[in-house]
Design an enzyme around this catalytic site. Structure first.
Site, PDB file in Angstrom:
ATOM      1  N   ARG A   1       4.037   2.701   2.870  1.00 20.65           N
ATOM      2  CA  ARG A   1       4.710   1.763   3.861  1.00 20.65           C
ATOM      3  C   ARG A   1       6.249   2.060   3.842  1.00 20.65           C
ATOM      4  NH1 ARG A   1       0.048   1.193   6.102  1.00 20.65           N
ATOM      5  NH2 ARG A   1      -1.513  -0.045   4.991  1.00 20.65           N
TER       6      ARG A   1
ATOM      7  N   ASP B   1       0.855  -1.111   0.074  1.00 17.79           N
ATOM      8  CA  ASP B   1      -0.217  -0.042   0.076  1.00 17.79           C
ATOM      9  C   ASP B   1       1.010   1.270  -0.061  1.00 17.79           C
ATOM     10  OD1 ASP B   1      -2.768  -0.926   0.398  1.00 17.79           O
ATOM     11  OD2 ASP B   1      -1.757  -2.072   1.984  1.00 17.79           O
TER      12      ASP B   1
ATOM     13  N   ASP C   1     -10.571  -6.803   0.011  1.00 15.14           N
ATOM     14  CA  ASP C   1      -9.598  -6.196   1.152  1.00 15.14           C
ATOM     15  C   ASP C   1      -9.326  -7.223   2.170  1.00 15.14           C
ATOM     16  OD1 ASP C   1      -8.393  -4.023   2.590  1.00 15.14           O
ATOM     17  OD2 ASP C   1     -10.106  -2.413   2.406  1.00 15.14           O
TER      18      ASP C   1
ATOM     19  N   HIS D   1     -11.708  -1.272   9.318  1.00 16.41           N
ATOM     20  CA  HIS D   1     -10.668  -2.078  10.048  1.00 16.41           C
ATOM     21  C   HIS D   1     -11.151  -2.757  11.431  1.00 16.41           C
ATOM     22  CE1 HIS D   1      -8.216   0.174   7.092  1.00 16.41           C
ATOM     23  NE2 HIS D   1      -7.340  -0.886   7.237  1.00 16.41           N
TER      24      HIS D   1
ATOM     25  N   LYS E   1      -9.303   1.117  -5.541  1.00 13.90           N
ATOM     26  CA  LYS E   1     -10.045   0.865  -4.495  1.00 13.90           C
ATOM     27  C   LYS E   1     -10.871   2.038  -3.787  1.00 13.90           C
ATOM     28  CE  LYS E   1      -5.941   1.608  -1.263  1.00 13.90           C
ATOM     29  NZ  LYS E   1      -4.945   1.156  -0.605  1.00 13.90           N
ATOM     30  N   HIS E   2     -11.808   1.663  -3.061  1.00 13.88           N
ATOM     31  CA  HIS E   2     -12.380   0.381  -2.380  1.00 13.88           C
ATOM     32  C   HIS E   2     -13.938   0.175  -3.062  1.00 13.88           C
ATOM     33  CE1 HIS E   2      -9.587   2.299   0.532  1.00 13.88           C
ATOM     34  NE2 HIS E   2      -9.110   0.890   0.751  1.00 13.88           N
TER      35      HIS E   2
ATOM     36  N   ARG F   1      -7.035  10.700   1.876  1.00 12.46           N
ATOM     37  CA  ARG F   1      -6.580   9.490   1.029  1.00 12.46           C
ATOM     38  C   ARG F   1      -7.179   9.872  -0.247  1.00 12.46           C
ATOM     39  NH1 ARG F   1      -7.594   4.169   4.053  1.00 12.46           N
ATOM     40  NH2 ARG F   1      -6.677   3.058   2.206  1.00 12.46           N
TER      41      ARG F   1
END
Length: 373
Positions: free
Chosen positions: A74, A66, A249, A178, A165-166, A135
């Site tokens: 990351r 990601d 996901d 999450h 996404k998503h 984002r």
């Protein structure tokens, strides 16, 4: 038949059981997080070890990450630290967004990543959304469509497969998937006008992967979109005419993990049209998906990854916007030279731009979209 799982693991070296599963053809790929990514040398060594375990003749191992920019990236310093995509959307220069996508993709490609779970195609329509926010490229469907496709063009021109996404759109949620299962009360007319527009644009631009959202939109189906044939088969495959790979996901997210067993999710998601599954943390859930796979999905997966050249590939390949080739494995270490306009936007966006230390060996320099080896 191996499961089509894309797995995560702990640590900066590949655990023996992960290498064994790759060598046995039991996983489609890996997804790496900050917990796996040390120094640039360590990252390169890890990716090479993972790729080297892939059985000869199998589809390329998915080595994914990601790397969106902003709070979801990351790989960070001493590599480039990218701004949130909302800043690019606010500047509203599609050529600049494409250049950033190309530079970001070039950086990933040097390490052997072949899939980036970006661009975000969600529309930031809910200011209280705890998980999307900056984002997203914009708060309008057209703004997201324009900049997501520009970013995608740049990313794939650098040899990295993008993933929109998503689906069908996480921008209007008030809950983080999450942590819980979000419910979105929108009419189908509104969803078609807003949420689906960026995905239509990404499909028209040739996106090869789309990630599902663990959200419920009861206007069409009371089940999470990841497990919904109405969303994935009727709308995505049928109405939007998408023929690429559908990836879930993370199945470890509480939106599904707290409500369904992994067997239920994989069974129903496969029936709905999902091709591959992200299992980022729980080893038990990774092992449990093995008995629930369709036999035709490997072909679709291979098509989605065709032409992606890994650093140690011995062949030249034609893929979408250009010819990519690599010979013997490159030395670990590289230098990045960003196009001036990208450096300017990073500075204007308040993002830190850094490069690899001069003491590291050079294997390639990226200038204005060209890799010189």
């Amino acid at each position: 038949m191996p499961p089509l799982s894309i797995i995560g693991f702990e640590g900066k070296t590949a655990p023996p059981d992960v290498l064994e599963r790759i060598a046995a053809g039991r996983v489609a790929g890996v997804v790496l997080f900050a917990r796996n990514l040390g120094s640039p040398v360590e990252v390169a060594q890890l990716v090479r070890e993972l790729v080297a375990a892939t059985p000869p003749g199998d589809p390329p191992l998915i080595v994914s990450v990601d790397q969106e920019g902003g709070r979801v990236q990351r790989l960070r310093a001493p590599l480039t630290v990218w701004p949130p995509m909302a800043r690019l959307g606010a500047i509203d220069d599609e050529a600049l967004t494409e250049a950033v996508g190309r530079a970001l993709g070039a950086e990933l490609s040097l390490f052997g990543f072949n899939v980036d779970y970006a661009p975000v195609c969600d529309v930031a329509t809910n200011a209280a959304n705890p998980v999307i926010g900056d984002r997203a490229f914009a708060a309008t469907a057209l703004g997201v469509a324009r900049h997501a496709t520009a970013f995608l063009r740049g990313l794939e021109a650098a040899g990295v497969r993008g993933c929109a996404k998503h689906f069908p759109g996480h921008g209007d949620t008030a809950t983080d998937s999450h942590l819980a299962l979000p419910l979105v009360e929108r009419s189908m007319e509104s969803v078609r006008e807003v949420e689906l527009l960026p995905f239509r644009a990404a499909i028209a631009a040739g996106v090869g992967m789309i990630m599902t959202a663990h959200i419920v939109l009861p206007a069409l189906d009371a089940r999470p979109a990841t497990m919904s044939r109405a969303w994935l088969c009727d709308v995505l495959r049928g109405e939007l005419q998408y023929a690429g790979v559908i990836v879930s996901d993370d199945l470890d997210m509480k939106a599904v993990a707290d409500h369904f067993s992994v067997e239920e999710v994989v069974r129903d998601a496969l029936a709905a049209g999902v091709d591959a599954f992200l299992l980022c943390r729980d080893p038990e859930r990774q092992r449990a998906d093995g008995a629930h796979v369709h036999r035709d999905v490997l072909a679709r997966l291979a098509v989605a990854l065709v032409g992606l050249a890994l650093p140690d590939a011995i062949t030249s390949v034609e893929w979408k916007s250009g010819r990519y080739s690599s010979g013997a494995p490159r030395p670990i270490g590289f230098a990045m030279v960003l196009p001036n306009e990208v450096r300017v936007v990073l500075e204007r966006a308040g993002s830190l731009t850094t490069g690899i230390t001069a003491s590291m060996p050079l294997s390639g320099v990226w200038r204005a979209g060209t890799m010189v080896t």
